[in-house]
Design a protein around this motif. Structure first.
Motif, PDB file in Angstrom:
ATOM      1  N   GLY A  66       0.783  -1.261   0.007  1.00  0.00           N
ATOM      2  CA  GLY A  66       0.348   0.119  -0.392  1.00  0.00           C
ATOM      3  C   GLY A  66       0.859   1.182   0.381  1.00  0.00           C
ATOM      4  N   LEU A  67       1.809   1.556   0.904  1.00  0.00           N
ATOM      5  CA  LEU A  67       3.000   2.682   0.586  1.00  0.00           C
ATOM      6  C   LEU A  67       3.679   2.908  -0.666  1.00  0.00           C
ATOM      7  N   ILE A  68       3.969   1.637  -0.943  1.00  0.00           N
ATOM      8  CA  ILE A  68       4.044   1.471  -2.399  1.00  0.00           C
ATOM      9  C   ILE A  68       3.488   2.252  -3.181  1.00  0.00           C
ATOM     10  N   ALA A  69       2.129   2.178  -3.603  1.00  0.00           N
ATOM     11  CA  ALA A  69       1.229   2.286  -4.649  1.00  0.00           C
ATOM     12  C   ALA A  69       0.743   4.058  -3.542  1.00  0.00           C
ATOM     13  N   LEU A  70       0.766   4.244  -2.724  1.00  0.00           N
ATOM     14  CA  LEU A  70       1.258   5.455  -3.002  1.00  0.00           C
ATOM     15  C   LEU A  70       2.152   6.391  -2.740  1.00  0.00           C
ATOM     16  N   PHE A  71       3.149   5.654  -2.788  1.00  0.00           N
ATOM     17  CA  PHE A  71       4.608   6.559  -3.013  1.00  0.00           C
ATOM     18  C   PHE A  71       4.659   6.959  -4.522  1.00  0.00           C
ATOM     19  N   VAL A  72       3.816   5.829  -5.477  1.00  0.00           N
ATOM     20  CA  VAL A  72       3.833   6.129  -6.679  1.00  0.00           C
ATOM     21  C   VAL A  72       2.515   7.091  -7.453  1.00  0.00           C
ATOM     22  N   ALA A  73       1.250   7.182  -6.230  1.00  0.00           N
ATOM     23  CA  ALA A  73       0.322   7.841  -6.481  1.00  0.00           C
ATOM     24  C   ALA A  73       0.686   9.619  -5.686  1.00  0.00           C
TER      25      ALA A  73
END
Length: 121
Positions: free
Chosen positions: A69-76
């Motif tokens: 989820g944090l990976i997705a957030l960093f991309v977002a």
């Protein structure tokens, strides 16, 4: 032992950053790209997920999912960092140096790699 320590460091960083989205949302709103609707809501949403991801890293049952989820957030949130660099948006507490804004962009890759490390057993 190092992995555990760095898990706590990333978790603390994420929770702190997430709380700041609620305590002082204005700087985060300023860097949201203009084409995105409801910048304040986006800041609150990203802050919520930063806190959730940070706490989740510390809960063994969900820590891998939290890391993804944090990976997705960093991309977002990367477009906000690009917006800050391209438009040289100055924020209080951050030195007003365009080079620093550009050097900040690779930090997202470091954060992604750091979180990815916690997706591994």
């Amino acid at each position: 032992m190092i992995k555990t320590l760095l898990r706590w460091v990333l978790a603390a960083f994420m929770v702190t950053a997430g709380v700041l989205h609620f305590v002082t949302p204005e700087p985060f709103v300023r860097i949201v790209p203009a084409l995105l609707p409801y910048p304040l809501a986006l800041v609150y949403i990203s802050g919520f997920f930063e806190v959730l991801g940070g706490v989740g890293l510390l809960i063994p049952l969900v820590s891998r999912a939290a890391a993804w989820g944090l990976i997705a957030l960093f991309v977002a949130v990367f477009p906000a960092n690009i917006n800050m660099a391209v438009n040289q948006i100055t924020l209080e507490g951050i030195p007003n140096d365009p080079l620093l804004y550009w050097l900040r962009l690779p930090l997202q890759g470091v954060l992604i790699a750091w979180a990815w490390w916690f997706t591994r057993p």
